[in-house]
Design a protein around this motif. Sequence first.
Motif, PDB file in Angstrom:
ATOM      1  N   SER A  34      25.301 -10.993 -22.956  1.00 27.90           N
ATOM      2  CA  SER A  34      25.512  -9.519 -22.936  1.00 27.90           C
ATOM      3  C   SER A  34      24.041  -8.908 -22.711  1.00 27.90           C
ATOM      4  O   SER A  34      24.016  -7.827 -22.213  1.00 27.90           O
ATOM      5  N   ILE A  35      22.901  -9.772 -23.156  1.00 29.01           N
ATOM      6  CA  ILE A  35      21.706  -9.104 -22.973  1.00 29.01           C
ATOM      7  C   ILE A  35      21.286  -8.785 -21.570  1.00 29.01           C
ATOM      8  O   ILE A  35      20.666  -7.483 -21.269  1.00 29.01           O
ATOM      9  N   PRO A  36      21.016  -9.760 -20.755  1.00 26.41           N
ATOM     10  CA  PRO A  36      20.684  -9.553 -19.509  1.00 26.41           C
ATOM     11  C   PRO A  36      21.524  -8.423 -18.759  1.00 26.41           C
ATOM     12  O   PRO A  36      21.168  -7.930 -17.777  1.00 26.41           O
ATOM     13  N   ALA A  37      22.879  -8.284 -19.265  1.00 26.57           N
ATOM     14  CA  ALA A  37      23.979  -7.460 -18.537  1.00 26.57           C
ATOM     15  C   ALA A  37      23.074  -6.077 -18.953  1.00 26.57           C
ATOM     16  O   ALA A  37      23.392  -5.008 -17.897  1.00 26.57           O
ATOM     17  N   PHE A  80      34.951  -8.345 -17.820  1.00 31.26           N
ATOM     18  CA  PHE A  80      34.626  -9.658 -17.749  1.00 31.26           C
ATOM     19  C   PHE A  80      34.332 -10.253 -19.255  1.00 31.26           C
ATOM     20  O   PHE A  80      34.770 -11.524 -19.317  1.00 31.26           O
ATOM     21  N   THR A  81      33.935  -9.334 -19.986  1.00 27.43           N
ATOM     22  CA  THR A  81      33.560  -9.863 -21.471  1.00 27.43           C
ATOM     23  C   THR A  81      35.009 -10.243 -22.192  1.00 27.43           C
ATOM     24  O   THR A  81      35.183 -11.007 -22.993  1.00 27.43           O
ATOM     25  N   THR A  82      36.009  -9.305 -21.740  1.00 28.60           N
ATOM     26  CA  THR A  82      37.369  -9.381 -22.622  1.00 28.60           C
ATOM     27  C   THR A  82      37.948 -10.661 -22.103  1.00 28.60           C
ATOM     28  O   THR A  82      38.490 -11.379 -22.885  1.00 28.60           O
ATOM     29  N   LEU A  83      37.841 -10.781 -20.667  1.00 28.38           N
ATOM     30  CA  LEU A  83      38.452 -12.092 -20.245  1.00 28.38           C
ATOM     31  C   LEU A  83      38.002 -13.376 -20.882  1.00 28.38           C
ATOM     32  O   LEU A  83      38.633 -14.326 -21.174  1.00 28.38           O
ATOM     33  N   GLY A  84      36.617 -13.173 -20.603  1.00 25.93           N
ATOM     34  CA  GLY A  84      35.919 -14.578 -21.136  1.00 25.93           C
ATOM     35  C   GLY A  84      36.215 -14.881 -22.892  1.00 25.93           C
ATOM     36  O   GLY A  84      36.591 -15.975 -22.951  1.00 25.93           O
ATOM     37  N   ALA A  85      35.981 -13.809 -23.736  1.00 23.18           N
ATOM     38  CA  ALA A  85      36.086 -14.122 -25.045  1.00 23.18           C
ATOM     39  C   ALA A  85      37.634 -14.344 -25.488  1.00 23.18           C
ATOM     40  O   ALA A  85      37.770 -15.277 -26.350  1.00 23.18           O
ATOM     41  N   GLY A  86      38.518 -13.796 -24.412  1.00 19.01           N
ATOM     42  CA  GLY A  86      39.934 -13.946 -24.916  1.00 19.01           C
ATOM     43  C   GLY A  86      40.355 -15.396 -24.590  1.00 19.01           C
ATOM     44  O   GLY A  86      40.893 -15.867 -25.248  1.00 19.01           O
ATOM     45  N   ILE A  87      39.880 -15.993 -23.759  1.00 22.59           N
ATOM     46  CA  ILE A  87      40.175 -17.143 -23.162  1.00 22.59           C
ATOM     47  C   ILE A  87      39.539 -18.267 -24.252  1.00 22.59           C
ATOM     48  O   ILE A  87      40.378 -19.209 -24.910  1.00 22.59           O
ATOM     49  N   GLY A 137      30.620  -7.024 -30.907  1.00 17.41           N
ATOM     50  CA  GLY A 137      29.298  -7.667 -30.754  1.00 17.41           C
ATOM     51  C   GLY A 137      28.606  -7.771 -29.575  1.00 17.41           C
ATOM     52  O   GLY A 137      27.288  -7.482 -29.338  1.00 17.41           O
ATOM     53  N   ALA A 138      29.323  -7.693 -28.403  1.00 16.94           N
ATOM     54  CA  ALA A 138      28.962  -8.025 -27.175  1.00 16.94           C
ATOM     55  C   ALA A 138      28.116  -6.299 -26.753  1.00 16.94           C
ATOM     56  O   ALA A 138      27.143  -6.033 -26.083  1.00 16.94           O
ATOM     57  N   ILE A 150      38.213 -11.728 -39.733  1.00 16.40           N
ATOM     58  CA  ILE A 150      38.237 -12.066 -38.430  1.00 16.40           C
ATOM     59  C   ILE A 150      37.474 -11.276 -37.299  1.00 16.40           C
ATOM     60  O   ILE A 150      36.488 -11.752 -36.823  1.00 16.40           O
ATOM     61  N   PHE A 151      37.798 -10.103 -37.751  1.00 23.02           N
ATOM     62  CA  PHE A 151      37.064  -9.024 -36.741  1.00 23.02           C
ATOM     63  C   PHE A 151      35.568  -8.910 -36.974  1.00 23.02           C
ATOM     64  O   PHE A 151      34.829  -8.958 -36.036  1.00 23.02           O
ATOM     65  N   ILE A 152      35.379  -9.149 -38.378  1.00 20.98           N
ATOM     66  CA  ILE A 152      33.764  -8.806 -38.771  1.00 20.98           C
ATOM     67  C   ILE A 152      33.104 -10.209 -38.478  1.00 20.98           C
ATOM     68  O   ILE A 152      32.036  -9.908 -37.569  1.00 20.98           O
ATOM     69  N   MET A 153      33.671 -11.163 -38.641  1.00 20.52           N
ATOM     70  CA  MET A 153      33.023 -12.536 -38.263  1.00 20.52           C
ATOM     71  C   MET A 153      32.851 -12.849 -36.761  1.00 20.52           C
ATOM     72  O   MET A 153      32.035 -13.278 -36.325  1.00 20.52           O
ATOM     73  N   MET A 154      33.913 -12.335 -36.163  1.00 23.10           N
ATOM     74  CA  MET A 154      33.581 -12.590 -34.642  1.00 23.10           C
ATOM     75  C   MET A 154      32.567 -11.463 -33.930  1.00 23.10           C
ATOM     76  O   MET A 154      32.110 -11.650 -32.990  1.00 23.10           O
ATOM     77  N   ALA A 155      32.773 -10.482 -34.813  1.00 22.73           N
ATOM     78  CA  ALA A 155      31.412  -9.425 -34.104  1.00 22.73           C
ATOM     79  C   ALA A 155      30.109  -9.958 -34.340  1.00 22.73           C
ATOM     80  O   ALA A 155      29.218  -9.515 -33.443  1.00 22.73           O
ATOM     81  N   ILE A 156      29.872 -10.595 -35.549  1.00 18.66           N
ATOM     82  CA  ILE A 156      28.930 -11.197 -35.886  1.00 18.66           C
ATOM     83  C   ILE A 156      28.391 -12.293 -34.821  1.00 18.66           C
ATOM     84  O   ILE A 156      27.331 -12.521 -34.425  1.00 18.66           O
ATOM     85  N   GLU A 157      29.503 -13.244 -34.738  1.00 18.36           N
ATOM     86  CA  GLU A 157      29.537 -14.492 -33.584  1.00 18.36           C
ATOM     87  C   GLU A 157      28.975 -13.762 -32.214  1.00 18.36           C
ATOM     88  O   GLU A 157      28.249 -14.444 -31.486  1.00 18.36           O
ATOM     89  N   SER A 158      29.381 -12.770 -31.766  1.00 22.52           N
ATOM     90  CA  SER A 158      29.153 -12.198 -30.454  1.00 22.52           C
ATOM     91  C   SER A 158      27.967 -11.414 -30.272  1.00 22.52           C
ATOM     92  O   SER A 158      27.644 -11.175 -29.255  1.00 22.52           O
ATOM     93  N   SER A 159      27.284 -11.179 -31.296  1.00 25.19           N
ATOM     94  CA  SER A 159      26.058 -10.334 -31.428  1.00 25.19           C
ATOM     95  C   SER A 159      24.975 -11.484 -31.297  1.00 25.19           C
ATOM     96  O   SER A 159      24.963 -12.541 -30.993  1.00 25.19           O
ATOM     97  N   PHE A 160      23.868 -10.986 -31.823  1.00 26.94           N
ATOM     98  CA  PHE A 160      22.536 -11.748 -31.868  1.00 26.94           C
ATOM     99  C   PHE A 160      22.380 -12.879 -32.668  1.00 26.94           C
ATOM    100  O   PHE A 160      21.309 -13.676 -32.707  1.00 26.94           O
ATOM    101  N   ILE A 161      23.382 -12.857 -33.784  1.00 26.55           N
ATOM    102  CA  ILE A 161      23.230 -13.551 -34.779  1.00 26.55           C
ATOM    103  C   ILE A 161      23.954 -15.107 -34.607  1.00 26.55           C
ATOM    104  O   ILE A 161      25.226 -15.002 -34.270  1.00 26.55           O
ATOM    105  N   PRO A 162      23.327 -15.901 -34.778  1.00 24.78           N
ATOM    106  CA  PRO A 162      23.891 -17.406 -34.369  1.00 24.78           C
ATOM    107  C   PRO A 162      24.885 -17.815 -35.484  1.00 24.78           C
ATOM    108  O   PRO A 162      24.643 -17.974 -36.477  1.00 24.78           O
ATOM    109  N   PHE A 163      26.264 -17.877 -34.804  1.00 27.77           N
ATOM    110  CA  PHE A 163      27.412 -18.201 -35.912  1.00 27.77           C
ATOM    111  C   PHE A 163      28.554 -18.594 -35.025  1.00 27.77           C
ATOM    112  O   PHE A 163      28.903 -17.969 -34.113  1.00 27.77           O
TER     113      PHE A 163
END
Length: 199
Positions: free
Chosen positions: A127-130, A143-150, A68-69, A21-34
């Motif tokens: 995360s890129i414009p940030a 902010f990232t933790t709050l949004g991703a958590g919800i 990922g962020a 789950i950790f690895i897949m969510m890191a991929i999902e949260s990065s620039f790789i579309p998943f």
Amino acid sequence: MIQELAQDLVDLIFDWGYLGIFIMMAIESSFIPFPSEIVLVPAGYLAAKGDMSIAYIMGSALGGSLVGAFVNYYLALTLGRKFLLKFGKYFFIFPETLDKMENYFQSHGHISTFTGRLIPGIRQLISIPAGLARMNIVEFSLFTTLGAGIWALILTFLGYFIGENETLIQEYLKEITIIVFVLLVILVWIYYTYQKRKA
């Protein structure tokens, strides 16, 4: 075929456990579309069966999302806008997408790192414009933790309660996305009203 793919993902997550789950969510949260729903809905289903813990699922999902962020944030911070415009297409970051993200960030300010995590199509790349704006890392992380958590909680609970019914998941996911969008509009309005009065 979709049911077979879903079952394969359930089996894969079960085999890899929380690390998967950790690895897949890191991929999902990065620039790789998943899509994150492919990971968290089956995980929620496994929690309903008693094979996984919702608390550990959330911890793994949040940890992966933050990693990922941070990849996107520091990629933008280090390489800069010119590099991303020229070579971003090799990382699935196209000029029109970058412009869209920057406009969204500039229009909504730093809170966009929270609201953007809840909007499909914007979530992965906000995360890129940030990073380009050199946003404060503590504020960015919060902010990232709050949004991703919800978002992770919504998908995990979807899997927990209706994980076997693909039609219901698609229906509820659309409805939840609309509700979340409306709530975000209200939240942004409250935020700007507060900032205006504060100024």
